[in-house]
Design an enzyme around this catalytic site. Structure first.
Site, PDB file in Angstrom:
ATOM      1  CE  LYS A  53      -3.892  -2.349   2.201  1.00  9.24           C
ATOM      2  NZ  LYS A  53      -4.640  -2.685   3.437  1.00  9.24           N
ATOM      3  CD  GLN A  97      -3.567  -4.381   6.426  1.00  7.81           C
ATOM      4  OE1 GLN A  97      -3.638  -3.323   5.812  1.00  7.81           O
ATOM      5  NE2 GLN A  97      -4.037  -5.506   5.932  1.00  7.81           N
ATOM      6  CG  ASP A 120      -9.734  -0.167   5.255  1.00  8.78           C
ATOM      7  OD1 ASP A 120      -9.367  -0.633   4.166  1.00  8.78           O
ATOM      8  OD2 ASP A 120      -9.050  -0.239   6.293  1.00  8.78           O
TER       9      ASP A 120
HETATM   10  N1  GUN Z   1      -7.045  -6.905   6.295  1.00  9.82           N
HETATM   11  C1  GUN Z   1      -7.403  -7.663   5.240  1.00  9.82           C
HETATM   12  N2  GUN Z   1      -7.962  -6.886   4.285  1.00  9.82           N
HETATM   13  C2  GUN Z   1      -7.954  -5.636   4.764  1.00  9.82           C
HETATM   14  C3  GUN Z   1      -8.386  -4.388   4.236  1.00  9.82           C
HETATM   15  O1  GUN Z   1      -8.925  -4.275   3.123  1.00  9.82           O
HETATM   16  N3  GUN Z   1      -8.191  -3.303   5.032  1.00  9.82           N
HETATM   17  C4  GUN Z   1      -7.624  -3.393   6.257  1.00  9.82           C
HETATM   18  N4  GUN Z   1      -7.497  -2.270   6.976  1.00  9.82           N
HETATM   19  N5  GUN Z   1      -7.210  -4.526   6.772  1.00  9.82           N
HETATM   20  C5  GUN Z   1      -7.370  -5.631   6.024  1.00  9.82           C
END
Ligand code: GUN
Length: 293
Positions: A53, A97, A120
């Site tokens: 990311k 995350q 998100d």
């Molecule tokens: N863990 C697995 N997928 C995601 C996501 O799309 N966003 C976040 N913040 N954590 C994750």
């Protein structure tokens, strides 16, 4: 032989256009979109996701601020950090995350993030907005999956879409997006009876359960379009690569590709789209917060 949907190429294209848009936001409005990414603990997969990311942010000219917290971080410490970032007008997007360590309640974390900074799309207000068709911040994986489906199929009206999995992150928002496109939507899950039979009636099949290569050739009908959301790390067996690990989806790609019209591969399918849509949401959040249309 069906079409292998190139999510990487689609994501690269989306990111190229975002990069151009960001350049003009910086030049014309002195606005550099900024995201704060919080990683708590040592989950190896999460470290990889966060690294990817942050790398995309750098490519596009999005400012990223990383917070790496130890696995013993308390809920209060994390919530205090989120509150500080909510108040900081230089930060447009906040991403924690998941998963977080067990002493921290992920629902409390998600709902502590200001909805307008929730890139998100997991906050209860954003989930509710999507459920009533007033989309605000849409979760990245379903959003990216929908872009690929529309690119493949055009109008989805009247198609039967089956979503395997009912998570808040993928299954439920995906079902809502498919409903908005006038699909007939069935959500199947671990308690569903005759799951394979239901899947065989799908024109569109979205697999988001986290079970390696669950979907086999006899689960799908001829001409189906398949979106494989799974990212599962498994050990390689029976080749000279034995003992190494590799990534596979929730779909047995080699089995279904001959029957399906189109399938997303893993890796190179939905994964890159999730990150591209995070960039998209961050730019959208920055514009909205600054009053730029
Ligand atoms: N863990 C697995 N997928 C995601 C996501 O799309 N966003 C976040 N913040 N954590 C994750």
């Amino acid at each position: 032989m069906g079409n292998r949907i190139d999510g990487k190429a689609f994501a690269d294209q989306l990111c190229e256009s975002l990069k151009t848009e960001i350049e003009s936001l910086v030049a014309e409005h002195q606005l550099r979109p900024t995201i704060a990414v919080v990683l708590v603990g040592n989950d190896p997969a999460s470290h990889v996701y966060v690294r990817n990311k942050v790398r995309r942010c750098e490519q596009l000219g999005i400012e990223s601020i990383e917070h790496r917290l130890t696995s013993s971080t308390s809920q209060t410490e994390l919530l205090d950090l989120i509150e500080e970032m909510n108040q900081d007008s230089n930060i447009n997007g906040i991403l924690v995350q998941l998963p977080v360590p067990e002493q921290i309640d992920d629902k409390a974390v998600i709902d502590a993030i200001a909805p307008e900074k929730d890139v998100d799309g997991f906050h209860i207000l954003n989930a509710g907005a999507l459920a009533v068709g007033q989309n605000q911040m849409v979760p990245c994986t379903p959003l990216g999956s929908m872009m690929l489906l529309k690119d493949q199929l055009g109008d989805l009206s009247g198609m039967h879409a089956v979503v395997i999995g009912r998570s808040n992150i993928v299954g439920k928002p995906m079902a809502n997006l498919l409903l908005q496109e006038n699909c007939t939507v069935t959500v199947v899950h671990s308690r569903t009876k005759n799951i394979e039979e239901v899947c065989r009636t799908a024109d569109i099949l979205v697999a988001a359960v986290g079970i390696p290569q669950l979907v086999k050739a006899d689960w799908v009908k001829e001409g189906v379009t398949i979106i494989d959301v799974g990212i599962n790390r498994v050990l390689v067996e029976g080749t000279e690569e034995e003992g190494k690990s590799k990534l596979v989806g929730d779909v047995d790609f080699d089995q279904v590709i001959d029957k399906a019209a189109a399938v997303t591969p893993v890796p190179g399918g939905v994964g890159p789209m999730t990150i591209a849509c995070l960039m998209y949401n961050t730019v959208a959040a920055a514009k909205k917060q600054t009053g730029i249309s």
